[in-house]
Design a protein around this motif. Sequence first.
Motif, PDB file in Angstrom:
ATOM      1  N   VAL A   1      -0.962  16.880   6.220  1.00  0.00           N
ATOM      2  CA  VAL A   1       0.191  16.811   7.103  1.00  0.00           C
ATOM      3  C   VAL A   1      -0.008  15.251   7.568  1.00  0.00           C
ATOM      4  O   VAL A   1       1.011  14.494   7.727  1.00  0.00           O
ATOM      5  CB  VAL A   1       0.457  17.855   8.237  1.00  0.00           C
ATOM      6  N   LEU A   2      -0.995  14.986   8.353  1.00  0.00           N
ATOM      7  CA  LEU A   2      -1.345  13.443   8.776  1.00  0.00           C
ATOM      8  C   LEU A   2      -1.179  12.587   7.570  1.00  0.00           C
ATOM      9  O   LEU A   2      -0.669  11.283   7.988  1.00  0.00           O
ATOM     10  CB  LEU A   2      -2.752  13.372   9.368  1.00  0.00           C
ATOM     11  N   SER A   3      -1.584  12.621   6.511  1.00  0.00           N
ATOM     12  CA  SER A   3      -1.420  11.588   5.445  1.00  0.00           C
ATOM     13  C   SER A   3       0.138  11.626   4.973  1.00  0.00           C
ATOM     14  O   SER A   3       0.346  10.585   4.866  1.00  0.00           O
ATOM     15  CB  SER A   3      -2.196  12.144   4.327  1.00  0.00           C
ATOM     16  N   PHE A   4       0.683  12.680   5.072  1.00  0.00           N
ATOM     17  CA  PHE A   4       2.311  12.547   4.935  1.00  0.00           C
ATOM     18  C   PHE A   4       2.752  11.665   5.896  1.00  0.00           C
ATOM     19  O   PHE A   4       3.649  10.964   5.541  1.00  0.00           O
ATOM     20  CB  PHE A   4       2.791  14.175   4.431  1.00  0.00           C
ATOM     21  N   ILE A   5       2.313  12.043   7.142  1.00  0.00           N
ATOM     22  CA  ILE A   5       3.148  11.153   8.131  1.00  0.00           C
ATOM     23  C   ILE A   5       2.675   9.791   8.068  1.00  0.00           C
ATOM     24  O   ILE A   5       3.361   9.006   8.205  1.00  0.00           O
ATOM     25  CB  ILE A   5       2.560  11.850   9.442  1.00  0.00           C
ATOM     26  N   SER A   6       1.371   9.331   7.532  1.00  0.00           N
ATOM     27  CA  SER A   6       1.023   8.032   7.483  1.00  0.00           C
ATOM     28  C   SER A   6       1.691   7.264   6.362  1.00  0.00           C
ATOM     29  O   SER A   6       2.224   6.332   6.758  1.00  0.00           O
ATOM     30  CB  SER A   6      -0.538   8.131   7.296  1.00  0.00           C
ATOM     31  N   ILE A   7       1.888   8.064   5.138  1.00  0.00           N
ATOM     32  CA  ILE A   7       2.566   7.482   4.388  1.00  0.00           C
ATOM     33  C   ILE A   7       4.042   7.160   4.595  1.00  0.00           C
ATOM     34  O   ILE A   7       4.666   6.090   4.254  1.00  0.00           O
ATOM     35  CB  ILE A   7       2.510   8.462   2.965  1.00  0.00           C
ATOM     36  N   SER A   8       4.527   8.138   5.503  1.00  0.00           N
ATOM     37  CA  SER A   8       5.938   7.907   5.799  1.00  0.00           C
ATOM     38  C   SER A   8       5.876   6.622   6.779  1.00  0.00           C
ATOM     39  O   SER A   8       7.114   5.904   6.531  1.00  0.00           O
ATOM     40  CB  SER A   8       6.461   9.237   6.706  1.00  0.00           C
ATOM     41  N   CYS A   9       5.019   6.447   7.673  1.00  0.00           N
ATOM     42  CA  CYS A   9       5.177   5.290   8.674  1.00  0.00           C
ATOM     43  C   CYS A   9       4.899   3.988   7.650  1.00  0.00           C
ATOM     44  O   CYS A   9       5.282   2.988   8.084  1.00  0.00           O
ATOM     45  CB  CYS A   9       3.959   5.229   9.553  1.00  0.00           C
ATOM     46  N   ILE A  10       3.965   4.126   6.678  1.00  0.00           N
ATOM     47  CA  ILE A  10       3.697   2.891   5.848  1.00  0.00           C
ATOM     48  C   ILE A  10       5.106   2.653   5.229  1.00  0.00           C
ATOM     49  O   ILE A  10       5.698   1.252   5.114  1.00  0.00           O
ATOM     50  CB  ILE A  10       2.571   2.981   5.029  1.00  0.00           C
ATOM     51  N   LEU A  11       5.676   3.452   4.524  1.00  0.00           N
ATOM     52  CA  LEU A  11       7.004   3.096   3.989  1.00  0.00           C
ATOM     53  C   LEU A  11       7.986   2.608   4.762  1.00  0.00           C
ATOM     54  O   LEU A  11       8.857   1.616   4.475  1.00  0.00           O
ATOM     55  CB  LEU A  11       7.318   4.420   3.059  1.00  0.00           C
ATOM     56  N   ARG A  12       7.929   3.254   6.014  1.00  0.00           N
ATOM     57  CA  ARG A  12       9.228   2.775   6.867  1.00  0.00           C
ATOM     58  C   ARG A  12       8.888   1.349   7.181  1.00  0.00           C
ATOM     59  O   ARG A  12       9.782   0.569   7.340  1.00  0.00           O
ATOM     60  CB  ARG A  12       9.210   3.540   8.074  1.00  0.00           C
TER      61      ARG A  12
END
Length: 144
Positions: A32-43
Amino acid sequence: MAMIGIMAKHYFFDIDNLKLISFTTLPIILIVLSFISISCILRWLFISIQITDVGKLSANTEMINFIKTNSQIHIYEGLSEDLSTIVHTYEKSISNKRVMLEKAFRETKTLGVILIILLFSIVIDMSNRDVKPTTTTTSTKATY
């Protein structure tokens, strides 16, 4: 992303092995944390490549009349003020983009750490799973 999807399927649908606090919940939290991190990077990357409106020199009839009616000193002064404003907006835009790229880079490093911890937690979890002991049977065959 494919690895995360495969591991998520294994951990989310293997309910029998899920305990409240164990090494099984740690990979789920890390996924879950890696998904959130990937989302932040893309944003932050998409914000940094967003096209922003910056100033430009006007080429309308008012500017042409200004150039025709004024002396060179006044023209240079007016153009330098316009160019100064344009350069300031470019610098502000580039600075904002640089900040977003720096955030994305820092988050990428954080994602790398999360993925390494995820990998180790999966290995630890797999080694802690109950391994059924192999039973050996011996046959006693009587010879006559």
